[in-house]
Design a protein around this motif. Structure first.
Motif, mmCIF file in Angstrom:
data_model
loop_
_atom_site.group_PDB
_atom_site.id
_atom_site.type_symbol
_atom_site.label_atom_id
_atom_site.label_comp_id
_atom_site.label_asym_id
_atom_site.label_seq_id
_atom_site.Cartn_x
_atom_site.Cartn_y
_atom_site.Cartn_z
ATOM 1 N N HIS A 69 0.858 -1.172 0.000
ATOM 2 C CA HIS A 69 0.000 0.000 0.000
ATOM 3 C C HIS A 69 0.903 1.233 0.000
ATOM 4 O O HIS A 69 2.020 1.174 0.506
ATOM 5 C CB HIS A 69 -0.864 -0.048 1.266
ATOM 6 N N LEU A 70 0.384 2.331 -0.504
ATOM 7 C CA LEU A 70 1.225 3.539 -0.531
ATOM 8 C C LEU A 70 1.308 4.204 0.847
ATOM 9 O O LEU A 70 1.993 5.209 0.991
ATOM 10 C CB LEU A 70 0.736 4.525 -1.598
ATOM 11 N N ASN A 71 0.635 3.656 1.867
ATOM 12 C CA ASN A 71 0.918 4.165 3.218
ATOM 13 C C ASN A 71 2.052 3.375 3.869
ATOM 14 O O ASN A 71 2.509 3.711 4.943
ATOM 15 C CB ASN A 71 -0.337 4.222 4.107
ATOM 16 N N GLN A 72 2.502 2.310 3.176
ATOM 17 C CA GLN A 72 3.683 1.576 3.660
ATOM 18 C C GLN A 72 4.896 1.902 2.798
ATOM 19 O O GLN A 72 6.002 2.005 3.287
ATOM 20 C CB GLN A 72 3.432 0.068 3.579
ATOM 21 N N TYR A 73 4.658 2.001 1.493
ATOM 22 C CA TYR A 73 5.746 2.379 0.592
ATOM 23 C C TYR A 73 5.634 3.879 0.358
ATOM 24 O O TYR A 73 4.755 4.344 -0.374
ATOM 25 C CB TYR A 73 5.644 1.616 -0.744
ATOM 26 N N LEU A 74 6.496 4.632 1.011
ATOM 27 C CA LEU A 74 6.353 6.091 0.964
ATOM 28 C C LEU A 74 7.175 6.678 -0.172
ATOM 29 O O LEU A 74 8.322 6.296 -0.380
ATOM 30 C CB LEU A 74 6.828 6.699 2.284
ATOM 31 N N ILE A 75 6.565 7.589 -0.895
ATOM 32 C CA ILE A 75 7.312 8.347 -1.905
ATOM 33 C C ILE A 75 7.199 9.829 -1.556
ATOM 34 O O ILE A 75 6.298 10.210 -0.812
ATOM 35 C CB ILE A 75 6.797 8.089 -3.343
ATOM 36 N N PRO A 76 8.101 10.659 -2.073
ATOM 37 C CA PRO A 76 8.035 12.073 -1.736
ATOM 38 C C PRO A 76 6.732 12.709 -2.230
ATOM 39 O O PRO A 76 6.279 12.409 -3.334
ATOM 40 C CB PRO A 76 9.232 12.684 -2.470
ATOM 41 N N THR A 77 6.141 13.525 -1.419
ATOM 42 C CA THR A 77 4.980 14.305 -1.837
ATOM 43 C C THR A 77 5.466 15.734 -2.096
ATOM 44 O O THR A 77 6.657 16.018 -1.932
ATOM 45 C CB THR A 77 3.917 14.353 -0.728
ATOM 46 N N THR A 78 4.552 16.610 -2.459
ATOM 47 C CA THR A 78 4.970 18.009 -2.673
ATOM 48 C C THR A 78 5.577 18.581 -1.398
ATOM 49 O O THR A 78 6.485 19.404 -1.454
ATOM 50 C CB THR A 78 3.780 18.900 -3.094
#
Ligand code: MTE
Ligand code: MOS
Length: 769
Positions: A685-694
């Motif tokens: 899930h994207l709450n586990q795999y973090l990517i940079p946000t703005t």
């Protein structure tokens, strides 16, 4: 060779921008296909084993769905890529936990879910190989006879001998982990059987002809019975270079068996858990250095984790080894590179294609050498930087465009690196809880295919005048956010002297466009753009020649400039007007051009020596971070980037590529962390795999340097992957500078940073006792 241009180099908006910004662009999942079923996948769930039986639970009414197993494959059970080792469906061996074993199509998602739950398997489990160390040690043989999928070596001079002349030898081992692409649109393909027995396969992809080849082989169809069409693609980043061949074949198998259109669109969870990632790496450097910082010899050992099957590993590895010494000259070098198999999902193409791993290692190693010598990392880099006339370890000497020093000097000027490095160290003594750091890195990327790859595929492009006042660019290169649609149209508009609105590039369809090659290797602008330019030149030449056959212009010689055919003062005919007059001549309003080998380059595949790439793009980064010493949170604050990319066809898009690619590299450096357990990814899930946000995006200053490349259209070089190669080591160096630690691997998560700080503390304590 700096030509005066009107469209090329101007700050025009991208042609696909409005529809994407307004949300009117239709992606595969938005398209309604009449009578379409949905497809799903039954997966192995064990890292290694042998399937004894696939069972269908008879409490489910199987007339409501269609099940496909390896037995239903009409052609070869392979997803044809570089090597044919990847079965479309496991049979009987299982090589990684998310490997597809069977496929199901049903009229709607609910029935599909029921059917998927009604399939079970009897699998004999076998001991898996889960780490590259175990793979090399051959604890189990799982691929070939040694688990080594590919191996290369590059040798220059005599490294072993030269170590004797060094004042000291510095060693280091650097590790990088998986990285997920996180394209906005997940993987999706659909297959539509036609009445005449042919098959149309559509979807989100980078390489229509790769999918085409895979279908021909897997289905056993003749090439003209398969037609592949790209649908608007919401990002690829290399992830849609290999995977669409797998998913396209799966959709096709279901469509053939059910006799209906079948669509397969992964949700984010399935995409995160099952699709390819960037290869993890372990890279060892051993370097002989003089006291003044001169590098004299290097031994480098590169290991990439290929996962269970080859996909693109062979060529990813090749790029890793060729970029192993980064932007530095080392007279005696010996590099060995291996891609090894593990019982984990196959790793594949990802922006940078092996270079981010190599470049992380060499850049980190330069920082380590500097630290040991007590030099500023900048001075060590300046001392050894590639200059005009320097050779790469594989023997190439660049005749033009050696711009490492240029971008380094520019980034220093922009960032004030030297003063800040001193100033931050001082400030940190005063405020030890929120520390500032600044780091530096360099990078380079060879544009286009390696070695003779461009000659080998020999791509072609066409242009044609279509009904109304339009010129179409016909290529197999796709738009996936990087701007190819705009850039190729700009090159055509410039060459034809038309405005950008008169030129269009559509989503490619293999029954209409020639094979200009895949949309990979940052090759579109530089190589496909060149053939588009050549095709435009041919088009006007043949139109001018034919015009002389028209009654009204009998015998006149037309020249062409700025969108107008001219024969003397009186006869001045605008492009589309002339096209109308020539419309009755078949074939005159379209032209094709094939790749023309650029003279002066040669590559020997057997010795791995020569001109690995015809042009390189160069980049220098300075990153400033803040590190919270209580929470171990890292915040990138400023990023200064100077990149030398040849002529910037679209400066707006080029800067966008540099910013986006740098941010992707920053995510790789400190946030993005794929969890693994027993051969499976655990981050679902994207709450586990973090990517940079703005909010995680630093304030960017981007500087474009343009040293024209004589082989590229208007002097352009490839630049799409470059920023991904080099952002990570600059950020990590900045963290190291702030926190007083030396990270040897990425991602530098809070936990890793904490462990490094604890180690420091323990070492200090031990020293005090
Ligand atoms: N930029 C966006 N926005 N989306 C993408 O999918 N892919 C990258 C890069 N930039 C990508 C991107 C990758 S992996 C490559 S190889 C190049 O774009 C390919 O495009 P080019 O040949 O036009 O540079
Ligand atoms: Mo890019 S990794 O070559 O698709």
């Amino acid at each position: 060779m700096d030509q005066k241009t009107v469209v090329v180099g101007s700050r025009l908006p991208r042609t696909d921008g409005l529809a994407k910004a307004c949300g009117t662009t239709q992606y595969l999942d938005d398209l309604t296909i009449e009578g379409c079923w949905v497809g799903g996948t039954v997966r192995a769930r064990v890292p290694r084993g042998r399937i004894r039986e696939i069972r269908q639970d008879l409490s489910f009414d199987w007339s409501r769905a269609v099940l496909v197993t390896a037995r239903d494959i009409p052609g070869l059970n392979v997803v044809s890529m570089i090597r044919d080792d990847y079965p479309a469906l496991a049979d009987p061996l299982v090589s990684f936990p998310t490997q597809a074993v069977a496929l199901i199509a049903a009229p709607d998602p609910e029935t599909l879910r029921e059917a998927l739950a009604a399939v079970s398997m009897d699998v004999e489990e076998l001991p898996p190989v889960l780490t590259v160390e175990d793979s090399i040690a051959c604890t189990q043989v799982i691929w070939g006879d040694s688990n080594v999928m590919d191996e290369y070596s590059v040798v220059s001079g005599n490294a072993e001998g030269a170590f004797a002349s060094a004042d000291l030898i510095v060693e280091g081992i650097y590790r990088t982990k998986h990285q997920e692409h996180v394209y906005l649109e997940p993987q999706g393909m659909a297959a539509i059987p036609r009445e005449d027995g042919s098959l149309e396969v559509i979807g989100s992809m980078q390489c229509p002809y790769y999918v085409h080849s895979a279908l021909v082989k897997g289905l056993g169809f003749s090439p003209e019975k398969v037609m592949v069409r790209q649908t608007e693609t919401g990002g690829g980043f290399g992830g849609k270079e290999d995977y669409p061949s797998i998913l396209g074949l799966h959709a096709a198998l279901l469509a053939l068996k059910s006799g209906r259109p079948v669509k397969m669109v992964y949700d984010r969870k399935e995409d995160l858990l099952c699709t390819t990632k960037r290869h993890p790496s372990v890279i060892r450097h051993r370097t002989g250095v003089k006291k003044d910082g001169t590098l004299v010899a290097a031994e480098i050992d590169i290991i990439l984790d290929g996962g269970a099957f080859t996909t693109m590993s062979k060529v990813v590895l090749s790029r890793s080894i060729l970029h192993a010494t980064g932007c530095y000259f080392i007279p005696h070098v010996s590099v060995r590179a291996r891609a090894v198999a593990t019982n984990t999902p196959p790793n594949g193409a990802f922006r940078g294609f092996g270079v981010p791993q190599s470049n992380f290692a060499i850049e980190r190693h330069m920082d380590r050498i500097a630290e040991i010598l007590g030099m500023d990392p900048l001075d060590l880099r300046k001392k050894n930087i590639l200059k005009n006339g320097s050779s790469f370890p594989y023997g190439q000497v660049l005749g033009e465009g050696m711009s490492a020093e240029l971008v380094l000097d520019r980034v220093l000027e922009m960032s004030g690196y030297r003063e800040k490095r001193r100033l931050f160290a001082e400030e940190n003594r005063k405020n030890p809880f929120l520390r500032k750091g600044i780091g530096l890195s360099l990078g380079l990327h060879g544009g286009g295919f390696t070695g003779s790859g461009e000659e080998y595929i020999s791509g072609s492009s066409s242009v044609r005048v279509s009904g109304g006042e339009r010129v179409e660019v016909l290529v197999s290169s796709v738009e996936m956010g990087q701007g190819a649609s705009t850039v190729l149209a700009m090159i055509a508009a410039e060459t034809l002297g038309l405005d950008l609105m008169s030129v269009v590039h559509h989503v490619p369809d293999t029954s209409v466009v020639p094979n200009s090659g895949p949309t990979v290797a940052s090759r579109t602008t530089m190589y496909v753009g060149k053939t588009v330019q050549d095709a435009c030149i041919s088009l006007v030449e043949q139109m001018a020649e034919k015009a002389a056959e028209l009654e009204e212009f009998a015998g006149k010689r037309f020249s062409y400039e700025k969108g107008v055919f001219a024969a003397g003062e009186k006869d001045r005919i605008p492009f589309f007007e002339m096209a109308k007059r020539l419309a009755s001549f078949p074939g005159i309003l379209s032209a094709t051009a094939r790749y023309r080998p650029i003279p002066g380059f040669s590559w020997d595949e057997s010795t791995y020596t020569g001109d690995a790439y015809k042009a390189y793009a160069w980049i220098a980064n300075v990153v400033e971070v803040e590190v919270d010493m209580d929470t171990f949170e890292i915040s990138p604050r400023k990023a200064y980037v100077s990149a030398e990319i040849g002529k910037a066809v679209s400066p707006v898009l080029a800067s966008g590529q540099i910013e986006g690619g740098s941010l992707q590299a920053f995510g790789y450096a400190y946030l993005e962390d794929v969890g693994m357990k027993n051969g499976s990814y655990t981050t679902a899930h994207l709450n586990q795999y973090l990517i940079p946000t703005t909010l995680d995006t630093p304030d960017f200053s981007v500087d474009l340097q343009e040293v024209p490349f004589s082989g590229g259209p208007y002097g352009a070089k490839g630049l799409g992957e470059l920023p991904m190669d080099s952002g990570a080591p600059a950020l990590v160096a900045a963290v190291g500078h702030a926190a007083g630690v030396f990270p040897e691997g990425i991602p530098v998560t809070g936990e890793y940073l904490h462990s490094l700080l604890r180690k420091n503390k323990k070492e200090r304590k031990a020293g005090e006792q």
